[in-house]
Motif scaffolding. Structure first.
Motif, PDB file in Angstrom:
ATOM      1  N   ILE A 190       0.716  -1.192   0.009  1.00 10.09           N
ATOM      2  CA  ILE A 190      -0.075   0.065   0.118  1.00 10.09           C
ATOM      3  C   ILE A 190       0.851   1.102   0.010  1.00 10.09           C
ATOM      4  N   CYS A 229       0.975   4.213  -2.962  1.00 12.44           N
ATOM      5  CA  CYS A 229       0.804   5.604  -2.698  1.00 12.44           C
ATOM      6  C   CYS A 229       1.940   6.331  -3.277  1.00 12.44           C
ATOM      7  N   SER A 238     -13.050  11.069   2.413  1.00  7.91           N
ATOM      8  CA  SER A 238     -12.005   9.676   2.723  1.00  7.91           C
ATOM      9  C   SER A 238     -12.399   9.218   4.192  1.00  7.91           C
ATOM     10  N   LYS A 244      -9.105   4.519  -0.101  1.00  8.73           N
ATOM     11  CA  LYS A 244      -8.586   3.784  -1.380  1.00  8.73           C
ATOM     12  C   LYS A 244      -9.372   4.140  -2.519  1.00  8.73           C
ATOM     13  N   GLN A 245     -10.904   4.120  -2.102  1.00  9.26           N
ATOM     14  CA  GLN A 245     -11.816   4.929  -3.232  1.00  9.26           C
ATOM     15  C   GLN A 245     -11.447   6.279  -3.577  1.00  9.26           C
ATOM     16  N   LEU A 251      -8.744   8.127  -3.313  1.00 12.79           N
ATOM     17  CA  LEU A 251      -7.427   8.104  -4.164  1.00 12.79           C
ATOM     18  C   LEU A 251      -7.393   7.630  -5.461  1.00 12.79           C
ATOM     19  N   ALA A 252      -8.308   6.671  -5.549  1.00 14.27           N
ATOM     20  CA  ALA A 252      -8.451   5.906  -6.977  1.00 14.27           C
ATOM     21  C   ALA A 252      -9.149   6.838  -7.999  1.00 14.27           C
ATOM     22  N   ILE A 257      -5.263   6.237   4.309  1.00  8.98           N
ATOM     23  CA  ILE A 257      -5.144   4.665   4.174  1.00  8.98           C
ATOM     24  C   ILE A 257      -4.132   4.340   5.062  1.00  8.98           C
ATOM     25  N   TRP A 303      -3.448   1.015   7.600  1.00  2.70           N
ATOM     26  CA  TRP A 303      -2.778   0.053   7.249  1.00  2.70           C
ATOM     27  C   TRP A 303      -1.482   0.135   7.947  1.00  2.70           C
TER      28      TRP A 303
END
Length: 254
Positions: A109, A113, A167, A173-174, A176-177, A222, A226
């Motif tokens: 991860i 990033c 966020s 994750k969603q 940032l995508a 994120i 993590w």
């Protein structure tokens, strides 16, 4: 045998004969029968009925079979063999698995990033090089050049706080995508917008800022989920180095 003979056989012995036969079993039996409290017939029957048998008041206790030392050693041997087999299986799994399967997922991860921020700054700084031939082609004055450069931060300013809220609700994750796809599309449309006119270029640059504005809060969200606290400073340093490497790479290849 007649009753007289029976009575005679159990009559008390004479003193002379008692001393000589005191040690014989028959004399002891006769003496025992003479002093018995039971009547003769009943005592005789009881004696004959119980002949050859021993009666004892013994309480039976249940005892389980004791485990043999042979079977105990066998059980210990099985445990040792099973433990060695499990160790061998773990070693075989570790040897057969590839390095990317053993590599910690949290650092995957972090590397993703890092790559996102590398691309982010590469797309951001390319306009600093492209603005020089564009201003000569479209006859832009220094004021227009400054306006084009600042339009990126219009959208970047709008989505800093909004990206953090999004966020926390949707997921880093969603977000940032979404940001990576959004600013990549805006970067591709920048030359087309410049040909259409200055207002279209300003909108395309603002849209690019909207996409890159959500990257920073999404990345923090994120990593907070993590990466443990003991490794968080290293992971943040690696991600931020991707920003500066993107600036160097973008300025060198633009």
């Amino acid at each position: 045998m007649s009753s007289r003979a029976l009575l005679f056989s159990f009559s008390p012995p004479s003193p002379s004969s008692s001393s000589s036969s005191s040690s014989s079993p028959q004399s002891r039996t006769r003496t025992l029968f003479n002093h018995s409290p039971y009547p003769f017939p009943l005592h005789l029957l009881c004696h004959r009925r119980g002949r050859g048998k021993v009666w004892a008041d013994v309480k039976s206790e249940k005892h389980g079979p004791e485990a043999s030392s042979k079977y105990q050693d066998l059980a210990v041997h099985k445990k040792v063999v099973s433990g060695l087999d499990s160790v061998d299986v773990e070693e075989e799994v570790t040897e057969s698995s590839s390095w990317w399967e053993v590599f910690p997922k949290r650092w995957v991860i972090v590397i993703l990033c890092f790559s996102a921020f590398l691309l982010c700054n590469m797309d951001r700084v390319n306009m600093s090089i492209a603005i020089l031939p564009m201003s000569a082609e479209y006859n832009w004055n220094p004021t227009t050049v400054g306006l084009v450069q600042s339009s990126f931060f219009w959208g970047y300013l709008l989505t800093q706080i909004a990206g953090g809220i999004w966020s926390d609700t949707v997921g880093g994750k969603q977000v940032l995508a979404f940001g990576v796809i959004w600013w990549s599309v805006a970067t591709i449309l920048t030359p087309v917008a410049a040909k259409l006119g200055l207002p279209f270029l300003l909108v395309a640059r603002a849209f690019m800022g909207i996409g890159e504005g959500v990257a920073m809060p999404a990345m923090n969200n994120i990593l907070s989920k993590w990466v443990p606290v003991a490794e968080r400073s290293r992971s943040l340093a690696l991600v931020y180095s991707g920003m500066y490497l993107g600036s160097v790479t973008g300025l060198a290849f633009s």
